[in-house]
Structure formats: structure tokens, C-alpha cells
Design a protein around this motif. Structure first.
Motif, mmCIF file in Angstrom:
data_model
loop_
_atom_site.group_PDB
_atom_site.id
_atom_site.type_symbol
_atom_site.label_atom_id
_atom_site.label_comp_id
_atom_site.label_asym_id
_atom_site.label_seq_id
_atom_site.Cartn_x
_atom_site.Cartn_y
_atom_site.Cartn_z
ATOM 1 N N HIS A 191 0.999 -1.132 0.051
ATOM 2 C CA HIS A 191 -0.148 -0.187 -0.009
ATOM 3 C C HIS A 191 0.814 1.415 -0.088
ATOM 4 O O HIS A 191 1.271 1.728 1.205
ATOM 5 N N TYR A 192 1.373 1.596 -1.093
ATOM 6 C CA TYR A 192 2.084 2.872 -1.232
ATOM 7 C C TYR A 192 1.234 4.119 -1.378
ATOM 8 O O TYR A 192 0.608 4.685 -2.200
ATOM 9 N N LYS A 193 1.101 4.698 0.201
ATOM 10 C CA LYS A 193 0.344 5.926 0.270
ATOM 11 C C LYS A 193 1.037 7.008 0.071
ATOM 12 O O LYS A 193 0.316 8.298 -0.319
ATOM 13 N N HIS A 194 2.262 7.143 -0.298
ATOM 14 C CA HIS A 194 3.078 8.255 -0.500
ATOM 15 C C HIS A 194 3.717 8.317 -1.737
ATOM 16 O O HIS A 194 4.431 9.200 -2.019
ATOM 17 N N VAL A 233 -3.186 -9.008 -9.347
ATOM 18 C CA VAL A 233 -2.862 -8.154 -8.429
ATOM 19 C C VAL A 233 -4.443 -7.835 -8.019
ATOM 20 O O VAL A 233 -5.486 -7.924 -8.966
ATOM 21 N N GLU A 234 -4.857 -7.927 -6.880
ATOM 22 C CA GLU A 234 -5.896 -7.560 -6.138
ATOM 23 C C GLU A 234 -5.975 -6.167 -5.281
ATOM 24 O O GLU A 234 -5.444 -6.061 -4.386
ATOM 25 N N THR A 235 -7.065 -5.387 -5.839
ATOM 26 C CA THR A 235 -7.213 -4.302 -5.086
ATOM 27 C C THR A 235 -8.026 -4.242 -3.721
ATOM 28 O O THR A 235 -9.208 -5.183 -4.149
ATOM 29 N N LEU A 236 -7.624 -3.901 -2.770
ATOM 30 C CA LEU A 236 -8.382 -4.251 -1.373
ATOM 31 C C LEU A 236 -9.615 -3.673 -1.449
ATOM 32 O O LEU A 236 -10.693 -3.906 -0.735
ATOM 33 N N ALA A 237 -9.715 -2.522 -1.856
ATOM 34 C CA ALA A 237 -10.863 -1.601 -1.689
ATOM 35 C C ALA A 237 -12.313 -2.171 -2.403
ATOM 36 O O ALA A 237 -13.311 -2.102 -1.808
ATOM 37 N N ASP A 238 -11.961 -2.867 -3.642
ATOM 38 C CA ASP A 238 -13.054 -3.427 -4.071
ATOM 39 C C ASP A 238 -12.947 -5.025 -4.609
ATOM 40 O O ASP A 238 -13.927 -5.576 -4.912
ATOM 41 N N GLY A 239 -11.890 -5.805 -4.095
ATOM 42 C CA GLY A 239 -11.951 -7.059 -4.251
ATOM 43 C C GLY A 239 -11.727 -7.500 -5.479
ATOM 44 O O GLY A 239 -11.699 -8.574 -5.932
ATOM 45 N N LYS A 240 -11.360 -6.430 -6.593
ATOM 46 C CA LYS A 240 -11.275 -6.773 -8.155
ATOM 47 C C LYS A 240 -9.715 -7.413 -8.226
ATOM 48 O O LYS A 240 -8.725 -7.118 -7.672
ATOM 49 N N ILE A 241 -9.585 -8.401 -8.977
ATOM 50 C CA ILE A 241 -8.424 -9.066 -9.287
ATOM 51 C C ILE A 241 -8.281 -9.270 -10.827
ATOM 52 O O ILE A 241 -9.082 -9.283 -11.760
ATOM 53 N N TRP A 242 -6.993 -8.673 -10.996
ATOM 54 C CA TRP A 242 -6.386 -8.658 -12.566
ATOM 55 C C TRP A 242 -5.424 -9.655 -12.623
ATOM 56 O O TRP A 242 -4.372 -9.570 -11.814
ATOM 57 N N PRO A 243 -5.593 -10.590 -13.695
ATOM 58 C CA PRO A 243 -4.260 -11.498 -14.058
ATOM 59 C C PRO A 243 -3.237 -10.686 -14.567
ATOM 60 O O PRO A 243 -3.620 -9.557 -15.375
ATOM 61 N N ILE A 244 -1.968 -11.049 -14.258
ATOM 62 C CA ILE A 244 -0.756 -10.247 -14.636
ATOM 63 C C ILE A 244 0.090 -11.216 -15.438
ATOM 64 O O ILE A 244 0.384 -12.192 -15.026
ATOM 65 N N LYS A 245 0.436 -11.043 -16.541
ATOM 66 C CA LYS A 245 1.452 -11.883 -17.388
ATOM 67 C C LYS A 245 2.387 -10.932 -18.219
ATOM 68 O O LYS A 245 2.187 -9.729 -18.293
ATOM 69 N N PRO A 246 3.345 -11.459 -18.835
ATOM 70 C CA PRO A 246 4.351 -10.679 -19.596
ATOM 71 C C PRO A 246 3.749 -9.794 -20.651
ATOM 72 O O PRO A 246 2.790 -10.250 -21.199
ATOM 73 N N GLY A 247 4.138 -8.333 -20.798
ATOM 74 C CA GLY A 247 3.728 -7.424 -21.602
ATOM 75 C C GLY A 247 2.501 -6.731 -20.898
ATOM 76 O O GLY A 247 2.028 -5.660 -21.414
ATOM 77 N N ASP A 248 2.212 -6.985 -19.562
ATOM 78 C CA ASP A 248 0.967 -6.391 -18.934
ATOM 79 C C ASP A 248 1.804 -5.186 -18.063
ATOM 80 O O ASP A 248 2.846 -5.314 -17.547
ATOM 81 N N ILE A 249 1.059 -3.920 -17.876
ATOM 82 C CA ILE A 249 1.464 -2.997 -16.944
ATOM 83 C C ILE A 249 0.129 -2.649 -16.106
ATOM 84 O O ILE A 249 -0.858 -2.764 -16.514
ATOM 85 N N TYR A 250 0.719 -2.599 -14.796
ATOM 86 C CA TYR A 250 -0.372 -1.632 -13.925
ATOM 87 C C TYR A 250 -0.064 -0.633 -13.145
ATOM 88 O O TYR A 250 1.221 -0.662 -12.862
ATOM 89 N N HIS A 288 -2.859 5.218 -5.297
ATOM 90 C CA HIS A 288 -2.377 4.861 -4.224
ATOM 91 C C HIS A 288 -2.914 3.393 -3.514
ATOM 92 O O HIS A 288 -3.312 3.258 -2.490
ATOM 93 N N ASP A 289 -3.378 2.712 -4.491
ATOM 94 C CA ASP A 289 -4.199 1.219 -4.331
ATOM 95 C C ASP A 289 -3.507 0.555 -3.233
ATOM 96 O O ASP A 289 -2.693 -0.024 -3.512
ATOM 97 N N GLU A 290 -4.219 0.249 -2.301
ATOM 98 C CA GLU A 290 -3.994 -0.951 -1.323
ATOM 99 C C GLU A 290 -4.008 -2.157 -1.995
ATOM 100 O O GLU A 290 -5.407 -2.360 -2.304
ATOM 101 N N HIS A 291 -3.207 -3.141 -2.157
ATOM 102 C CA HIS A 291 -3.305 -4.138 -2.878
ATOM 103 C C HIS A 291 -2.472 -5.458 -2.286
ATOM 104 O O HIS A 291 -1.657 -5.432 -1.712
ATOM 105 N N LEU A 292 -3.054 -6.653 -3.054
ATOM 106 C CA LEU A 292 -2.032 -7.983 -2.878
ATOM 107 C C LEU A 292 -1.699 -8.449 -4.146
ATOM 108 O O LEU A 292 -2.185 -8.347 -5.074
#
Length: 131
Positions: free
Chosen positions: A53-56, A70-87, A92-96
Motif C-alpha cells: 500500500h504505497y500511500k506516498h 493483483v487484487e485491489t483491496l478496496a473493491d476485491g477486483k482481481i487482475w491477472p498479470i502476465k508478460p507484457g502487462d502493466i499496472y 495509491h491502491d492498497e493491493h495484494l
């Protein structure tokens, strides 16, 4: 001009390892380099989950190798990440971050980090003026 080699940098204190053993990060560009950003190559190890959680800081993360999600904790949304992807953590999204296969990631931070930061219990780094 600054020229650095990833493998050479990994033999120095620019390689930072997490206390949890879930990742390591080679800090190729840091605040004291004067570029206004920092740039890292980070490995997230297979089968791990890291709370962040990079607040700053804002961060952009480009996947070079591996697979995960990557899962954003505010909404529980999950995005698959593979080569070629950027997020981009533009809110300042808190995430897993979970690695299904070891992920090699190119990461850019602004403001830049010093390289001495450690993740606090809440997953963040201290504000730049406290680092």
C-alpha cells in the motif's frame, strides 16, 4: 550519464530482500541519482502473496516474465498479470500481489525512493521526507 548493469547491481546493497522472503528488488535508479523517479527490477517469488500500500508514492509495474495477479483491496477486483502487462497504482491502491510463477517486474516510483525503505506493517513506505 549513468550506466548500470542488473547482474552487477545484484552483487551490491542495491539488491534488497524482503524480510518475509516473498520478493527481492534491485534498485537501479534511486533518489540520489537525481532523475525524479526510481527504477527497480523486482522478483515476486512463485506461490507468494505480498500486501502493498504505497500511500506516498505512485508506482507503475511492467511484467517482463512470470504470471500472477493483483487484487485491489478496496473493491476485491482481481487482475491477472502476465508478460507484457502493466499496472499503475495511480490511486495509491492498497493491493495484494500474488505470483503463480516467479514474476520479474520493472517498477517505476515517483517520488523516487532512497533504496533504504522497508515496508511498514500496513504495506507502505514512509513519506519521502521521513525516509
Amino acid at each position: 550519464m549513468i550506466v548500470r548493469n542488473l547482474e552487477e547491481a545484484r552483487k551490491t546493497d542495491r539488491l534488497v530482500k524482503s524480510e518475509s522472503g516473498t520478493w527481492d528488488s534491485t534498485r537501479l535508479v534511486l533518489a540520489n541519482d537525481g532523475g525524479g523517479f526510481s527504477f527497480h527490477i523486482t522478483r515476486i517469488y512463485e506461490g507468494t502473496e505480498t500486501h502493498i500500500h504505497y500511500k506516498h508514492h505512485y508506482e507503475s509495474v511492467y511484467c517482463i516474465e512470470g504470471e500472477g495477479e493483483v487484487e485491489t483491496l478496496a473493491d476485491g477486483k482481481i487482475w491477472p498479470i502476465k508478460p507484457g502487462d502493466i499496472y499503475i497504482l495511480d490511486q495509491h491502491d492498497e493491493h495484494l500481489l500474488r505470483a503463480h510463477k516467479t514474476m520479474h517486474l520493472a517498477c517505476v516510483f515517483t517520488p523516487p525512493i532512497t533504496g533504504k525503505e522497508v515496508h511498514r506493517e500496513d504495506g507502505s513506505y514512509a513519506p519521502p521526507d521521513e525516509a
